[in-house]
Scaffold this motif. Sequence first.
Motif, PDB file in Angstrom:
ATOM      1  N   GLN A  81       7.583   8.179 -12.558  1.00  0.00           N
ATOM      2  CA  GLN A  81       7.797   8.158 -11.110  1.00  0.00           C
ATOM      3  C   GLN A  81       6.588   8.751 -10.387  1.00  0.00           C
ATOM      4  OE1 GLN A  81      11.578   9.755  -9.708  1.00  0.00           O
ATOM      5  NE2 GLN A  81      12.529   9.190 -11.640  1.00  0.00           N
ATOM      6  N   LYS A  82       6.066   9.850 -10.904  1.00  0.00           N
ATOM      7  CA  LYS A  82       4.900  10.489 -10.293  1.00  0.00           C
ATOM      8  C   LYS A  82       3.686   9.569 -10.340  1.00  0.00           C
ATOM      9  CE  LYS A  82       6.279  15.251 -11.253  1.00  0.00           C
ATOM     10  NZ  LYS A  82       6.008  16.440 -12.083  1.00  0.00           N
ATOM     11  N   GLU A  83       3.521   8.847 -11.449  1.00  0.00           N
ATOM     12  CA  GLU A  83       2.398   7.910 -11.559  1.00  0.00           C
ATOM     13  C   GLU A  83       2.528   6.785 -10.538  1.00  0.00           C
ATOM     14  OE1 GLU A  83       1.014   6.576 -15.457  1.00  0.00           O
ATOM     15  OE2 GLU A  83       2.153   8.246 -16.325  1.00  0.00           O
ATOM     16  N   VAL A  84       3.734   6.260 -10.388  1.00  0.00           N
ATOM     17  CA  VAL A  84       3.956   5.198  -9.411  1.00  0.00           C
ATOM     18  C   VAL A  84       3.686   5.733  -8.004  1.00  0.00           C
ATOM     19  CG1 VAL A  84       5.675   3.682  -8.348  1.00  0.00           C
ATOM     20  CG2 VAL A  84       5.564   3.887 -10.854  1.00  0.00           C
ATOM     21  N   LEU A  85       4.166   6.923  -7.715  1.00  0.00           N
ATOM     22  CA  LEU A  85       3.947   7.518  -6.398  1.00  0.00           C
ATOM     23  C   LEU A  85       2.453   7.681  -6.116  1.00  0.00           C
ATOM     24  CD1 LEU A  85       5.260   8.689  -3.865  1.00  0.00           C
ATOM     25  CD2 LEU A  85       5.294  10.918  -5.015  1.00  0.00           C
ATOM     26  N   ALA A  86       1.687   8.090  -7.112  1.00  0.00           N
ATOM     27  CA  ALA A  86       0.237   8.237  -6.942  1.00  0.00           C
ATOM     28  C   ALA A  86      -0.407   6.886  -6.609  1.00  0.00           C
ATOM     29  CB  ALA A  86      -0.384   8.839  -8.199  1.00  0.00           C
ATOM     30  N   VAL A  87       0.047   5.839  -7.279  1.00  0.00           N
ATOM     31  CA  VAL A  87      -0.480   4.497  -7.002  1.00  0.00           C
ATOM     32  C   VAL A  87      -0.109   4.076  -5.580  1.00  0.00           C
ATOM     33  CG1 VAL A  87      -0.325   2.048  -7.625  1.00  0.00           C
ATOM     34  CG2 VAL A  87      -0.505   3.789  -9.421  1.00  0.00           C
ATOM     35  N   VAL A  88       1.148   4.299  -5.205  1.00  0.00           N
ATOM     36  CA  VAL A  88       1.608   3.936  -3.858  1.00  0.00           C
ATOM     37  C   VAL A  88       0.748   4.632  -2.803  1.00  0.00           C
ATOM     38  CG1 VAL A  88       3.526   4.169  -2.230  1.00  0.00           C
ATOM     39  CG2 VAL A  88       3.965   3.363  -4.549  1.00  0.00           C
ATOM     40  N   TYR A  89       0.531   5.923  -2.974  1.00  0.00           N
ATOM     41  CA  TYR A  89      -0.276   6.654  -2.000  1.00  0.00           C
ATOM     42  C   TYR A  89      -1.743   6.222  -2.016  1.00  0.00           C
ATOM     43  CZ  TYR A  89       3.277   9.625  -0.025  1.00  0.00           C
ATOM     44  OH  TYR A  89       4.375  10.064   0.675  1.00  0.00           O
ATOM     45  N   SER A  90      -2.241   5.794  -3.169  1.00  0.00           N
ATOM     46  CA  SER A  90      -3.630   5.351  -3.240  1.00  0.00           C
ATOM     47  C   SER A  90      -3.850   4.059  -2.446  1.00  0.00           C
ATOM     48  CB  SER A  90      -4.073   5.153  -4.691  1.00  0.00           C
ATOM     49  OG  SER A  90      -3.537   3.964  -5.231  1.00  0.00           O
ATOM     50  N   LEU A  91      -2.773   3.303  -2.221  1.00  0.00           N
ATOM     51  CA  LEU A  91      -2.871   2.027  -1.487  1.00  0.00           C
ATOM     52  C   LEU A  91      -2.644   2.185   0.018  1.00  0.00           C
ATOM     53  CD1 LEU A  91      -0.874  -0.195  -3.988  1.00  0.00           C
ATOM     54  CD2 LEU A  91      -3.355  -0.182  -3.627  1.00  0.00           C
ATOM     55  N   LYS A  92      -2.227   3.358   0.442  1.00  0.00           N
ATOM     56  CA  LYS A  92      -1.817   3.577   1.834  1.00  0.00           C
ATOM     57  C   LYS A  92      -2.867   3.116   2.839  1.00  0.00           C
ATOM     58  CE  LYS A  92      -0.299   7.210   4.923  1.00  0.00           C
ATOM     59  NZ  LYS A  92      -0.155   8.649   5.090  1.00  0.00           N
ATOM     60  N   GLU A  93      -4.131   3.510   2.642  1.00  0.00           N
ATOM     61  CA  GLU A  93      -5.180   3.161   3.588  1.00  0.00           C
ATOM     62  C   GLU A  93      -5.426   1.659   3.660  1.00  0.00           C
ATOM     63  OE1 GLU A  93      -6.535   5.356   5.710  1.00  0.00           O
ATOM     64  OE2 GLU A  93      -5.136   6.781   4.817  1.00  0.00           O
ATOM     65  N   GLU A  94      -4.998   0.925   2.640  1.00  0.00           N
ATOM     66  CA  GLU A  94      -5.191  -0.525   2.613  1.00  0.00           C
ATOM     67  C   GLU A  94      -4.024  -1.271   3.248  1.00  0.00           C
ATOM     68  OE1 GLU A  94      -6.432  -2.147  -1.170  1.00  0.00           O
ATOM     69  OE2 GLU A  94      -7.141  -0.179  -1.796  1.00  0.00           O
ATOM     70  N   ILE A  95      -3.003  -0.515   3.717  1.00  0.00           N
ATOM     71  CA  ILE A  95      -1.784  -1.147   4.222  1.00  0.00           C
ATOM     72  C   ILE A  95      -1.421  -0.690   5.638  1.00  0.00           C
ATOM     73  CG2 ILE A  95       0.720  -1.337   3.855  1.00  0.00           C
ATOM     74  CD1 ILE A  95       0.108  -1.229   0.821  1.00  0.00           C
ATOM     75  N   VAL A  96      -1.546   0.595   5.929  1.00  0.00           N
ATOM     76  CA  VAL A  96      -1.085   1.154   7.200  1.00  0.00           C
ATOM     77  C   VAL A  96      -2.058   0.822   8.334  1.00  0.00           C
ATOM     78  CG1 VAL A  96      -0.580   3.322   8.434  1.00  0.00           C
ATOM     79  CG2 VAL A  96       0.215   2.990   6.089  1.00  0.00           C
ATOM     80  N   ARG A  97      -1.481   0.387   9.455  1.00  0.00           N
ATOM     81  CA  ARG A  97      -2.178   0.144  10.724  1.00  0.00           C
ATOM     82  C   ARG A  97      -3.255  -0.944  10.684  1.00  0.00           C
ATOM     83  NH1 ARG A  97       1.217   2.449  13.895  1.00  0.00           N
ATOM     84  NH2 ARG A  97       1.487   4.673  13.715  1.00  0.00           N
ATOM     85  N   LEU A  98      -3.076  -1.935   9.847  1.00  0.00           N
ATOM     86  CA  LEU A  98      -4.069  -3.026   9.803  1.00  0.00           C
ATOM     87  C   LEU A  98      -3.712  -4.123  10.777  1.00  0.00           C
ATOM     88  CD1 LEU A  98      -4.696  -3.353   5.985  1.00  0.00           C
ATOM     89  CD2 LEU A  98      -6.016  -2.110   7.659  1.00  0.00           C
TER      90      LEU A  98
END
Length: 129
Positions: free
Chosen positions: A112-129
């Motif tokens: 779960q922690k690994e998945v969460l790290a991946v999710v957060y690593s993608l944030k800048e590529e998804i939010v407010r585009l």
Amino acid sequence: MEPNTKNQSLYERLGKAQGISALVDDIVKAHMANAEIKARFLPYKEDPDNLEEIKSHLANFLCAGSGGPEQYTGRDMPAAHKGMNISEAEYLAATDDIMMVLKQHGIDEESQKEVLAVVYSLKEEIVRL
């Protein structure tokens, strides 16, 4: 007794292609029920072919990104989310859904922690585009 997962890839710990596909199905269901983001997902109910295509892309993205042999051939994250203007709150709501589904499927805490790290690593590529 828990199985030894130390030497397994994240892909294996998530249940390989079949397990990841089941996770994707439940994540999309959770998104469609989540008051914060359901308006973005409910229209797909009216277009089942497009919904299945999106689920397939998401499953392949997760498979490839977690160490599986599947190839992701969809658009990159900025291209897929451009013009959607996804807010921080929406991103967090989607993340919460993902984490809830992982727990429901009995995915171990380290995975779960690994998945969460991946999710957060993608944030800048998804939010407010």
